[in-house]
Each structure stands twice: as C-alpha cells, then as structure tokens.
Write a protein that holds these residues in place. Structure first.
Motif, PDB file in Angstrom:
ATOM      1  N   ASP A 183       7.712   2.238  -2.081  1.00 34.57           N
ATOM      2  CA  ASP A 183       7.009   1.007  -2.432  1.00 34.57           C
ATOM      3  C   ASP A 183       7.954  -0.171  -2.639  1.00 34.57           C
ATOM      4  O   ASP A 183       7.511  -1.247  -3.050  1.00 34.57           O
ATOM      5  CB  ASP A 183       6.206   1.237  -3.720  1.00 34.57           C
ATOM      6  CG  ASP A 183       4.811   0.646  -3.629  1.00 34.57           C
ATOM      7  OD1 ASP A 183       4.342   0.445  -2.496  1.00 34.57           O
ATOM      8  OD2 ASP A 183       4.201   0.390  -4.683  1.00 34.57           O
TER       9      ASP A 183
ATOM     10  N   PHE B 118     -11.515   3.736  -6.417  1.00 37.95           N
ATOM     11  CA  PHE B 118     -10.170   3.688  -5.836  1.00 37.95           C
ATOM     12  C   PHE B 118      -9.258   2.983  -6.822  1.00 37.95           C
ATOM     13  O   PHE B 118      -9.383   1.780  -7.068  1.00 37.95           O
ATOM     14  CB  PHE B 118     -10.192   2.948  -4.500  1.00 37.95           C
ATOM     15  CG  PHE B 118      -8.875   2.972  -3.766  1.00 37.95           C
ATOM     16  CD1 PHE B 118      -8.574   3.999  -2.890  1.00 37.95           C
ATOM     17  CD2 PHE B 118      -7.945   1.964  -3.961  1.00 37.95           C
ATOM     18  CE1 PHE B 118      -7.365   4.018  -2.221  1.00 37.95           C
ATOM     19  CE2 PHE B 118      -6.737   1.974  -3.295  1.00 37.95           C
ATOM     20  CZ  PHE B 118      -6.444   3.009  -2.419  1.00 37.95           C
TER      21      PHE B 118
ATOM     22  N   PHE C 140      -6.071   1.251  -7.825  1.00 36.06           N
ATOM     23  CA  PHE C 140      -4.988   0.545  -7.148  1.00 36.06           C
ATOM     24  C   PHE C 140      -3.635   0.791  -7.806  1.00 36.06           C
ATOM     25  O   PHE C 140      -2.604   0.461  -7.227  1.00 36.06           O
ATOM     26  CB  PHE C 140      -5.273  -0.966  -7.114  1.00 36.06           C
ATOM     27  CG  PHE C 140      -6.222  -1.370  -6.038  1.00 36.06           C
ATOM     28  CD1 PHE C 140      -5.775  -1.992  -4.889  1.00 36.06           C
ATOM     29  CD2 PHE C 140      -7.582  -1.128  -6.165  1.00 36.06           C
ATOM     30  CE1 PHE C 140      -6.654  -2.360  -3.888  1.00 36.06           C
ATOM     31  CE2 PHE C 140      -8.466  -1.491  -5.172  1.00 36.06           C
ATOM     32  CZ  PHE C 140      -8.009  -2.106  -4.032  1.00 36.06           C
TER      33      PHE C 140
ATOM     34  N   GLU D  42      -0.837   6.312  -6.602  1.00 35.31           N
ATOM     35  CA  GLU D  42      -0.450   6.602  -5.233  1.00 35.31           C
ATOM     36  C   GLU D  42      -1.572   7.340  -4.510  1.00 35.31           C
ATOM     37  O   GLU D  42      -2.295   8.132  -5.119  1.00 35.31           O
ATOM     38  CB  GLU D  42       0.833   7.439  -5.194  1.00 35.31           C
ATOM     39  CG  GLU D  42       2.075   6.694  -5.639  1.00 35.31           C
ATOM     40  CD  GLU D  42       3.324   7.521  -5.426  1.00 35.31           C
ATOM     41  OE1 GLU D  42       3.197   8.730  -5.125  1.00 35.31           O
ATOM     42  OE2 GLU D  42       4.434   6.970  -5.553  1.00 35.31           O
ATOM     43  N   HIS D  43      -1.683   7.089  -3.226  1.00 36.07           N
ATOM     44  CA  HIS D  43      -2.705   7.736  -2.416  1.00 36.07           C
ATOM     45  C   HIS D  43      -2.070   8.215  -1.118  1.00 36.07           C
ATOM     46  O   HIS D  43      -1.086   7.637  -0.635  1.00 36.07           O
ATOM     47  CB  HIS D  43      -3.855   6.771  -2.113  1.00 36.07           C
ATOM     48  CG  HIS D  43      -4.550   6.261  -3.336  1.00 36.07           C
ATOM     49  ND1 HIS D  43      -5.574   6.942  -3.958  1.00 36.07           N
ATOM     50  CD2 HIS D  43      -4.353   5.133  -4.074  1.00 36.07           C
ATOM     51  CE1 HIS D  43      -5.991   6.250  -5.007  1.00 36.07           C
ATOM     52  NE2 HIS D  43      -5.260   5.147  -5.101  1.00 36.07           N
TER      53      HIS D  43
ATOM     54  N   ARG E  47       1.474   1.753  -5.291  1.00 36.95           N
ATOM     55  CA  ARG E  47       0.701   0.709  -5.958  1.00 36.95           C
ATOM     56  C   ARG E  47       0.752  -0.618  -5.217  1.00 36.95           C
ATOM     57  O   ARG E  47      -0.280  -1.243  -4.955  1.00 36.95           O
ATOM     58  CB  ARG E  47       1.237   0.517  -7.384  1.00 36.95           C
ATOM     59  CG  ARG E  47       0.569  -0.629  -8.143  1.00 36.95           C
ATOM     60  CD  ARG E  47       1.132  -0.801  -9.537  1.00 36.95           C
ATOM     61  NE  ARG E  47       0.433  -1.851 -10.253  1.00 36.95           N
ATOM     62  CZ  ARG E  47       0.780  -3.132 -10.207  1.00 36.95           C
ATOM     63  NH1 ARG E  47       1.838  -3.500  -9.490  1.00 36.95           N
ATOM     64  NH2 ARG E  47       0.104  -4.046 -10.886  1.00 36.95           N
TER      65      ARG E  47
ATOM     66  N   ASN F 234      -1.166  -0.669  -2.032  1.00 35.16           N
ATOM     67  CA  ASN F 234      -2.612  -0.806  -2.259  1.00 35.16           C
ATOM     68  C   ASN F 234      -2.996  -2.275  -2.395  1.00 35.16           C
ATOM     69  O   ASN F 234      -3.973  -2.740  -1.791  1.00 35.16           O
ATOM     70  CB  ASN F 234      -3.015  -0.049  -3.528  1.00 35.16           C
ATOM     71  CG  ASN F 234      -2.814   1.452  -3.400  1.00 35.16           C
ATOM     72  OD1 ASN F 234      -2.890   2.013  -2.311  1.00 35.16           O
ATOM     73  ND2 ASN F 234      -2.545   2.114  -4.517  1.00 35.16           N
ATOM     74  N   TYR F 235      -2.224  -2.999  -3.213  1.00 36.26           N
ATOM     75  CA  TYR F 235      -2.513  -4.419  -3.392  1.00 36.26           C
ATOM     76  C   TYR F 235      -2.193  -5.212  -2.127  1.00 36.26           C
ATOM     77  O   TYR F 235      -2.790  -6.277  -1.888  1.00 36.26           O
ATOM     78  CB  TYR F 235      -1.725  -4.976  -4.576  1.00 36.26           C
ATOM     79  CG  TYR F 235      -2.347  -4.623  -5.903  1.00 36.26           C
ATOM     80  CD1 TYR F 235      -3.519  -5.233  -6.328  1.00 36.26           C
ATOM     81  CD2 TYR F 235      -1.779  -3.670  -6.737  1.00 36.26           C
ATOM     82  CE1 TYR F 235      -4.104  -4.912  -7.543  1.00 36.26           C
ATOM     83  CE2 TYR F 235      -2.348  -3.332  -7.951  1.00 36.26           C
ATOM     84  CZ  TYR F 235      -3.511  -3.958  -8.350  1.00 36.26           C
ATOM     85  OH  TYR F 235      -4.091  -3.627  -9.552  1.00 36.26           O
TER      86      TYR F 235
END
Length: 609
Positions: A284, A419, A421, A424-425, A434, A437-438
């Motif tokens: 990230d 979901f 944000f 972690e996915h 993170r 996601n944003y």
C-alpha cells in the motif's frame, strides 16, 4: 530590360541567404548516421558496468543486465536509434515520424545525453571522483556525447534575422544578438504539422488508443515507484525530453486525433488504466500517493470550471475543499466532532458538497460583480478567513466547533454495504490495502467530476461561461445574465471541491487548518491548485488531471530540496509561462491565441471551440 533583370536578381539574393539551410560541424549524412549510431551505442552501454561498487543506488556493477538509471539510458538510446532509422525512411518505422524526424531526433539525443551525464556526474560526486567509473561508464558518456553532436549537426532552415541598429547602445545590440541566437536555436527544433493519417478501421484505432493508455500507465507507475532521488530526477529528464521528442515527431498529434474521434472509448480506457494501478503494487506504500494525487487532481478539475471555463480568478479555492472535509468529518462519527452524528457515506458526501456549495453562493453573491484582480483579492481573503476561523473555533477564541489547531481527528473508516475501507481485501489473488480501497472510491468521485465538467462545458451554460471568459462586456450585450452565470460556476466548482474533501477527510483520518493554506510546499493549496490548472491547460479535462498529478508527485519525490521546493516551483512556473503559456495539454483555441503568428488549422474541433 537587361538592367531590370540584373536588379531583380540582386535584390532576391539577400532574402535567399536569410533563410538558408544551416547545419553543424558534420555533413548532414554523417550527422544523421552519427546520431543514430550514438543512440544505439548508448542503449548497448546500459548492459555494461558503470561503477565498481554497489554503494551508488541501483547497483550499476552488473554486466549484461541494466540497473537503476541504466534502464532510462537504454530507453533514451533506443528511442534515439529508432527515430534516426525512421528519418532514413526505413520500412516499418516511417510511422514514428509523420511530422519529420530531425527535431525529434535532437530531443531524443538530449534525453539520452542528459540522463547519461547526470548519472556519471552523480557517481563521481557521491563516490569521490571519476576513478570510481568503470570503462562502461566512460563508453556511455562518450556515446551520449556522440549522439548529441550528430543530432545538433542536422540541417535546419535558419529564420530570417534582422540586423541590429548601428545607433543602438552596446547593451541593446547584445540583447538583439541574443534574441537572434535564440531564434536560430528554436529553429533547429521546428517541425511541420503531420499530414492527416489514413483512416483505419475502428477496432484498429481503438487498439492504438489502448496501447497508448497502457504505455501511459507504465510510465506513471514507474515514476511513482522510483525508490531514490537520483532515479526520479533521471526519470524526469528522460520522460520530459522523450515526450517532447514524440510531440515533435507528430505522434502525439496523431494520438490526439484518434482520442477526439473516440472520446467515450478514451474516457473509459483512461479510467480502466487508472483502476489497474493498485494491481501493479505489491503493498500500500505507493497507493497512498496515488489516492492523494486523485484528490488533488479532482479539486484542480473543479477549479478549472471557475478559472478555465468562466475565467474567474479564484485564489482561495482550497477553502471549499476544507469546508467539505470539515462538514463531512463532523457528521461521520468522529469523537472530536461537537455533533453526535454518524451518517452513512452517501449522507456525509451530500453534506460536504452542500456545505461547500452554500459557502460558494454566500461568498460569490456579494463579490462576483467584481472583475479581475479585485475578485482575486476577495477570494484570497476568503481562503485566509476560512483557515483562521477554523483555527479559532476551539472553545477559547470562539465556540468549540472545529477543535482549533488540533482539528477533527479519529475519523472512522468508511463502511459501504459491508465493505470496510480500512481493511485489506483479496481481489483476484491481489491484496488490496486501505489506501487502494480509497483509491477506487476517489476514482469514482473523479469520474463523476469529469462527467459533470464535460456535460457542463458542452451545455448552454458552458457556452455562456466561455462567452463571459472571452469578453464579459460583449456577453452582457448579447443578453447573457453574467452575474447568474458566474454564480453557477462558483457554486458548482465549490460543490465538486466538497466532494473531494469528503473523501480526503476519511483518507487522512484528521482535518486540520494547516492543510488548507494559500501556499505551502505540500499540496493541496490554492497556489498549487491554480498552477495545476495553468500547467495542464485551462478549459480541458485531461489538462488539470495531468497538471495535478505532476504537481503532487514531483514535490513528494523531491523532498530532499526541503525549503528550496518553493523556489524550484516558482522557477518552473516562470519557464512554463515563457515557453508554453497554453499548458501541457492546451485547449486548441487558447493555443491559437498564444501563437497567432502560426497558421491556423482549416477546421476547429468542437473540443477546441
């Protein structure tokens, strides 16, 4: 009759001499071959060791595999060799130089020379002298110099130069001579407009656009993931001169024609390429820079409505970003908020956009009857009033609303339809953190802003904005309600900034007054936002996005300059205004306004109008 013929031929001779073809120290054929061979040799030198120690970043000690800055030299050398071969008319490469290859070949040679010699000088400076260079380093420096000498010796049409007035002072004659030399230097990089390309099948044109967007994604990803200062500076040198070379070759103009022909496909492809960026990262770390670039570029695009379309100089625009961020933070469940409210994201983003729009109307209604510098001073005052107001609303100097200099902290992460944000996915085997996601969320907001900008610019109100920008007095005489039109632009621009501010509040966890200054070394601030619009190109969609990306990425990567960042920023703006006042991706109409001496095109595209 004989006398008349003699006089005519005598009179024409000086004019022919004033536009003669000039070349450098080498004959034209040898010059072209030298530049091409120098580029090829520079590319091959990247596979040799340039220094004996791995103390210099990038490990340039390996034979047979480039490292660090050597990759950039390889790209620059290969580009120089390919442009040189294309200028010979080699079958299969002629498409590289539709506008001619000489000017492009010169700029490509500058790219490989600047990057190579910068690397050699950096090695010698950091390690303590030329003794630390391996033979490969000397070969690379010599090859780059040979390529530059060959490229500079290519022939060009020397412009007509006026002699100095004998009665001028020494200083005036010096300035006149300097101007003539500069005109001659610029003539060496002149290139003709590329001829119209033959029409290709739609699928072929879309494939070309896709390849161009993929190349853009690769260049952006490489630039944002550079790990040390020397590599990023080398990247700027190679990318800057390389882009200029492709523009002079006519490739950028050809791509622009295709993207204008397939606007929806280009827009979709551009956002698909941007969405692929997080999947190119292993963690990230750089997604943080990516999401902040999107926030900054989106706010710059909102400012482009006010400045680029309506022609209103707003020097306090960052305050609307702050209004949206503070409004969203107060209703998002932060423990520092004075209101015990926790709205879902759609509610928070509506509150942020609405609050910014209300402030835009409140500030614009009494001030938009002003013009020019007076309006700029008022908006600058509003920006400072906002920052000072939120700083003083701490319960001591005023009511406890914004928590003063501490700001509103501990803003919770968003949770949309389950979901989270902040977690972690895993998507398709890729781990999305993170900030990634944003990044996707901000990309969606950017898409909304782009659609609003595009639809507004093509609408009746958009044409009214342009009329106000070009000549407000004439627009009023034609029946346009100038005050209403300008107020709509002000309110819409403020609302779009509020949308970005809502996401920014959740990304940064905390909103503080120091984030919303007029000028600071760290964007976003009003000065950098305005510079992003001017740098990219006022009145366009891609211009502010590119300008915002550059103006956020470069300061983030050049932090070693510390206090000199603003000096470098100011110098860059001066140079930009001198050499390319219309911006990097200009609106066609504005480009013609800044270059009235150039021949106008036969037709003007809808986007240019």
């Amino acid at each position: 009759m004989t006398t008349m013929t003699t006089q005519t031929s005598t009179t024409d001779t000086p004019e022919t001499a004033s536009t003669e073809t000039r070349s450098g120290i080498l004959p034209p054929r040898i010059a072209r071959a030298t530049a091409t061979a120098g580029g090829a040799l520079s590319a091959l030198s990247a596979f040799t060791a340039w220094t004996w120690t791995a103390a210099f970043p990038g490990d340039l000690t390996v034979y047979g595999y480039p490292g660090g800055l050597q990759w950039l030299v390889l790209v620059g050398g290969a580009l120089t060799a390919l442009l040189g071969l294309s200028s010979y008319g080699v079958k299969g490469l002629r498409w590289l130089t539709p506008a001619g290859g000489d000017a492009a070949l010169k700029l490509a040679a500058y790219a490989v020379f600047a990057t190579t010699w910068y690397t050699v000088i950096a090695i010698s400076t950091q390690l303590g002298g030329l003794i630390n260079l391996e033979p490969g380093g000397f070969v690379a420096a010599l090859a780059a110099l040979v390529a530059l000498i060959g490229a500079q010796s290519l022939p060009y049409e020397r412009p007509e130069l006026l002699p100095a007035d004998p009665e001028d002072s020494g200083w005036q004659q010096f300035k006149h001579d300097l101007g003539n030399r500069w005109a001659g230097f610029k003539a060496g990089f002149a290139a003709d407009a590329p001829p119209p390309a033959r029409k290709l099948p739609a699928y072929a044109e879309i494939l070309i656009i896709t390849g161009f967007l993929a190349l853009g994604l690769a260049v952006f990803t490489y630039g944002i993931t550079t790990e040390y200062d020397e590599l990023f500076i080398g990247f700027l040198l190679t990318a800057g001169f390389g882009f200029a070379a492709l523009a002079k070759a006519g490739l950028i103009a050809r791509i622009s024609v295709l993207t204008a022909r397939h606007r929806n496909v280009t827009l979709t492809g551009a956002f698909a390429a941007a969405a692929a960026f997080p999947f190119t990262q292993s963690d990230d770390q750089y997604a943080t820079i990516g999401v902040n670039i999107l926030i900054f570029a989106t706010v710059a695009l909102g400012l482009n409505i006010v400045v680029g379309l309506a022609g209103l100089l707003d020097l306090g625009y960052v305050a609307f970003l702050g209004v949206g961020a503070y409004a969203a933070a107060m209703v998002s469940g932060s423990p520092s908020s004075p209101f015990d409210i926790h709205l879902p994201f759609w509610g928070a983003i509506l509150v942020g956009a609405a609050a910014s729009m209300v402030f835009g109307v409140l500030i614009g209604a009494p001030t938009l009857r002003l013009r020019g510098d007076y309006l700029a001073i008022v908006t600058l005052g509003f920006g400072e009033i906002f920052r000072i107001a939120v700083l003083n609303l701490d319960g001591t100097s005023g009511p406890d609303i914004t928590n003063g200099s501490n700001g509103i902290s501990s803003i919770p992460n968003l949770n949309i339809l389950g979901f989270d944000f902040g977690a972690e996915h895993s998507i398709g085997g890729f781990t999305i953190g993170r900030f990634a996601n944003y990044f996707f969320l901000m990309l969606l907001v950017t898409l909304i802003v782009v659609v609003v900008f595009r639809r507004s610019a093509d609408s009746r109100i958009g044409r009214a904005w342009i009329a106000i920008r070009e000549d407000e007095t004439a627009a009023l005489a034609m029946g346009i309600n100038g005050f209403r039109v300008k107020l709509i632009a002000f309110a819409l621009g403020a609302a779009l900034a509020g949308l970005a501010g809502t996401v920014q509040a959740h990304v940064t966890y905390t909103v503080t007054p120091e984030q919303y200054q007029f000028a600071h070394v760290v964007p976003p601030n009003s000065a950098f936002l305005l510079a992003a619009v001017v740098l990219g190109g006022m009145g366009t969609i891609s211009g502010p996005l590119v300008g915002g990306a550059l103006l956020f990425l470069i300061p983030a990567k050049l932090q070693f300059l510390s206090d000199l960042q603003l000096l470098a920023f100011g110098l860059a703006l001066v140079l930009l205004m001198r050499f390319r006042p219309e911006g990097l991706i200009p609106n066609r109409r504005r480009q013609l306004e800044f270059h009235e001496n150039e021949e106008a095109p036969a037709t003007l595209a809808k986007a240019g109008a």
